[in-house]
Design a protein around this motif. Structure first.
Motif, PDB file in Angstrom:
ATOM      1  N   VAL A 138       0.825  -1.202   0.000  1.00  0.00           N
ATOM      2  CA  VAL A 138       0.000   0.000   0.000  1.00  0.00           C
ATOM      3  C   VAL A 138       0.865   1.261   0.000  1.00  0.00           C
ATOM      4  O   VAL A 138       2.045   1.224   0.324  1.00  0.00           O
ATOM      5  N   ALA A 139       0.243   2.370  -0.359  1.00  0.00           N
ATOM      6  CA  ALA A 139       0.912   3.672  -0.350  1.00  0.00           C
ATOM      7  C   ALA A 139      -0.086   4.741   0.036  1.00  0.00           C
ATOM      8  O   ALA A 139      -1.298   4.570  -0.120  1.00  0.00           O
ATOM      9  N   ALA A 140       0.421   5.838   0.544  1.00  0.00           N
ATOM     10  CA  ALA A 140      -0.443   6.958   0.921  1.00  0.00           C
ATOM     11  C   ALA A 140      -0.607   7.911  -0.253  1.00  0.00           C
ATOM     12  O   ALA A 140       0.324   8.121  -1.030  1.00  0.00           O
ATOM     13  N   PRO A 141      -1.796   8.523  -0.425  1.00  0.00           N
ATOM     14  CA  PRO A 141      -2.003   9.421  -1.549  1.00  0.00           C
ATOM     15  C   PRO A 141      -1.179  10.700  -1.472  1.00  0.00           C
ATOM     16  O   PRO A 141      -0.973  11.363  -2.485  1.00  0.00           O
ATOM     17  N   ASP A 142      -0.697  11.067  -0.270  1.00  0.00           N
ATOM     18  CA  ASP A 142       0.094  12.292  -0.137  1.00  0.00           C
ATOM     19  C   ASP A 142       1.599  12.009  -0.113  1.00  0.00           C
ATOM     20  O   ASP A 142       2.398  12.865   0.236  1.00  0.00           O
ATOM     21  N   TRP A 143       2.009  10.796  -0.499  1.00  0.00           N
ATOM     22  CA  TRP A 143       3.429  10.480  -0.599  1.00  0.00           C
ATOM     23  C   TRP A 143       4.051  11.376  -1.665  1.00  0.00           C
ATOM     24  O   TRP A 143       3.572  11.462  -2.793  1.00  0.00           O
ATOM     25  N   ALA A 144       5.140  12.083  -1.339  1.00  0.00           N
ATOM     26  CA  ALA A 144       5.675  13.112  -2.227  1.00  0.00           C
ATOM     27  C   ALA A 144       6.824  12.626  -3.104  1.00  0.00           C
ATOM     28  O   ALA A 144       7.090  13.227  -4.149  1.00  0.00           O
ATOM     29  N   ALA A 145       7.536  11.581  -2.708  1.00  0.00           N
ATOM     30  CA  ALA A 145       8.683  11.110  -3.490  1.00  0.00           C
ATOM     31  C   ALA A 145       8.204  10.362  -4.730  1.00  0.00           C
ATOM     32  O   ALA A 145       7.066   9.909  -4.807  1.00  0.00           O
ATOM     33  N   PRO A 146       9.066  10.227  -5.740  1.00  0.00           N
ATOM     34  CA  PRO A 146       8.670   9.488  -6.951  1.00  0.00           C
ATOM     35  C   PRO A 146       8.314   8.045  -6.644  1.00  0.00           C
ATOM     36  O   PRO A 146       8.894   7.412  -5.761  1.00  0.00           O
TER      37      PRO A 146
END
Length: 335
Positions: A138-146
């Motif tokens: 899973v990942a967060a929608p506000d993750w900023a890195a590529p």
């Protein structure tokens, strides 16, 4: 039999997985409420639409009968018939969480596989049993890195879910005329008349991270949603779609992704890498990403087992029928 095992993430349904403390941002929920493996349950769904998306992969769109399953983009579920006469099998959800509760799965037809054969024969409004959600891919929608998504075959499923969530393009909008799947829509590139994807509301107002989806198929016929992803790439500066077809030399790319990464990227330092597909593909991608500087703690892997045997010019037999995907639709849809 088709089953999937995610390295360091797959577990028995009742065992809770605690996300790694070294990657907190990527393990926050893509849903407004937190969802963990400890909160799994059983849900009733029914078939809303279905279509062959490759010669051996059928996409099912399922709508909830009652309460929908809450899940994070990238998680998987257990699928079976409503009476549990068919063995349960695990499938990644191939769509981001939607306001209308619809979810998609990609089912590879496995010769003599009871569950995949059953799934390829499901008809409109047939009820199924869904249990879940499970997994920490899973990942967060506000993750900023590529973010780099590497997939092959039906391994596209969790990556498409992640891409939709990260870009903010999956939410369950109004249906478009001629849409071959439920939803339709407004507010996302490529939706509308004649589009074969469910729509998804307005894009996420927050700037999404740079997302690259790199998919590997044997031929162009295996490139699931190619037109849709190319439309996203044209619409979103933050999205890049790359395709390699390993058995078609006329395509711009026709080698395996692990062999291509060094030519495609000078460095993957600082990237979050997600890779899913057959075991050899996943381990090859992981090694190639690490060689380009990706931190091992920022690499998520999910292995899909029992892929179909290669085919040549003849497709294996797949049950099909013509049926509307919507009770109000006047045009037949492929089943």
């Amino acid at each position: 039999m088709r089953c999937r095992v995610a390295k360091s993430t797959r577990t028995s349904p009742k065992r809770r997985i605690v996300p790694s403390a070294t990657w907190p941002s990527l393990t926050r929920s893509c849903h407004s409420d937190d969802v963990t493996d400890s909160s799994w349950d059983s849900f009733r769904y029914r078939v809303r639409a279905a279509k062959l998306v490759t010669p051996v992969i059928r996409e099912l769109w399922l709508e909830p009968v009652g309460e929908p399953m809450r899940f994070r983009a990238g998680q998987y579920m257990l699928l079976a018939d409503a009476k549990y006469a068919i063995p349960q099998r695990s499938y990644s959800v191939a769509s981001a969480p939607r306001a209308d509760g619809l979810l998609s799965v990609l089912v590879t037809l496995v010769p003599n596989g009871p569950t995949s054969t059953w799934a390829h024969r499901l008809a409109m409004y047939d009820e199924v049993s869904v249990e879940g959600p499970f997994g920490t891919f899973v990942a967060a929608p506000d993750w900023a890195a590529p973010v780099l998504l590497l997939g092959a075959g039906s391994g596209l499923a969790p990556l498409r879910s992640l891409a939709e969530a990260l870009l903010g393009v999956g939410g369950g909008g109004a249906g478009g005329v001629g849409d071959a799947r439920p939803g339709g829509g407004v507010g996302r590139p490529g939706d509308g008349v004649g589009d074969a994807r469910p729509g998804g509301g307005e894009p996420n107002p927050a700037m999404p991270p740079p997302v690259t989806l790199f998919f590997s198929g044997r031929t162009a016929a295996d490139a699931i949603d190619r037109a849709q992803f190319e439309a996203w790439a044209a619409e979103f500066a933050q999205f890049d779609y790359r395709l390699t077809c390993t058995r078609e030399a006329y395509e711009a790319r026709h080698s395996r992704i692990p062999d291509l990464l060094a030519a495609e990227f000078t460095s993957l330092r600082g990237y979050a890498v997600f890779t899913s597909g057959p075991p050899g593909f996943v381990t090859g991608c992981q090694a190639a990403a690490e060689a380009l500087g990706a931190d091992p703690v920022n690499i998520r892997t999910e292995e899909f087992f029992t892929e179909p045997s290669p085919w040549s010019s003849e497709m294996p037999p797949i049950p099909t029928a013509s049926i509307d995907t919507d009770a109000k639709s006047a045009s037949p849809k492929e089943f």
